[in-house]
Scaffold this motif. Structure first.
Motif, PDB file in Angstrom:
ATOM      1  N   ALA A  27       1.000  -1.258  -0.231  1.00 38.78           N
ATOM      2  CA  ALA A  27      -0.466  -0.324   0.202  1.00 38.78           C
ATOM      3  C   ALA A  27       1.034   1.105  -0.110  1.00 38.78           C
ATOM      4  N   GLY A  30       2.045   2.198  -3.533  1.00 32.31           N
ATOM      5  CA  GLY A  30       1.138   2.656  -4.317  1.00 32.31           C
ATOM      6  C   GLY A  30       0.725   1.705  -4.889  1.00 32.31           C
ATOM      7  N   CYS A  32      -2.171  -1.562  -5.902  1.00 32.54           N
ATOM      8  CA  CYS A  32      -3.526  -2.321  -5.768  1.00 32.54           C
ATOM      9  C   CYS A  32      -3.539  -2.862  -4.768  1.00 32.54           C
ATOM     10  N   ARG A  97      -1.464   0.409  -9.809  1.00 36.03           N
ATOM     11  CA  ARG A  97      -1.254   1.487  -8.813  1.00 36.03           C
ATOM     12  C   ARG A  97      -1.999   2.258  -8.299  1.00 36.03           C
ATOM     13  N   ARG A  98      -2.859   2.535  -7.290  1.00 39.52           N
ATOM     14  CA  ARG A  98      -4.049   3.319  -6.563  1.00 39.52           C
ATOM     15  C   ARG A  98      -4.492   3.998  -6.941  1.00 39.52           C
ATOM     16  N   ALA A 102      -5.938   7.661  -2.720  1.00 39.59           N
ATOM     17  CA  ALA A 102      -6.424   6.777  -2.788  1.00 39.59           C
ATOM     18  C   ALA A 102      -5.690   6.664  -1.859  1.00 39.59           C
ATOM     19  N   ALA A 103      -3.720   6.666  -2.368  1.00 41.26           N
ATOM     20  CA  ALA A 103      -2.272   6.034  -1.939  1.00 41.26           C
ATOM     21  C   ALA A 103      -2.259   6.582  -0.871  1.00 41.26           C
TER      22      ALA A 103
END
Length: 105
Positions: A27, A30, A32, A97-98, A102-103
């Protein structure tokens, strides 16, 4: 994840333990959650059948009536799956990646 199969002697612990350990690391980079899921699923699951003292390896050997070291050379999926995941990660293929917002949460 293969090391977890060797040490814990159970496939389920070898899946859950590394997934929990690396959840925050993936996480923070970054990625998903599906990237972690793929890494754990493609490494811990197939390699458990080639560890003789693992519950999966012991079950396979007892069911087939063949020792783990005898069928291991034919278990190509067990060896290739982790290598493919490593190659995909190294080449940055299918590593979603987010979004930036969101990251940061």
């Amino acid at each position: 994840m293969f090391g977890a199969n060797v040490v814990t002697a159970d496939q389920y612990i070898a899946i859950v333990l590394p997934a929990r350990m690396f959840k925050s690391a993936f996480a923070s980079l970054g990625f998903c959650p599906i990237v972690l899921s793929r890494a754990v699923g493609a490494t811990a699951t197939p390699t458990s059948a080639i560890v003789p003292w693992n519950s999966c390896g012991a079950y396979m050997a007892a069911t087939l009536g063949v020792g783990t070291f005898h069928y291991a050379p034919y278990a190509l999926f067990s060896f290739m799956s982790p290598l493919v995941v490593i190659a995909l990660a190294f080449l940055n293929i299918r590593m979603p990646r987010r979004p930036a917002s969101a990251a940061q949460r």
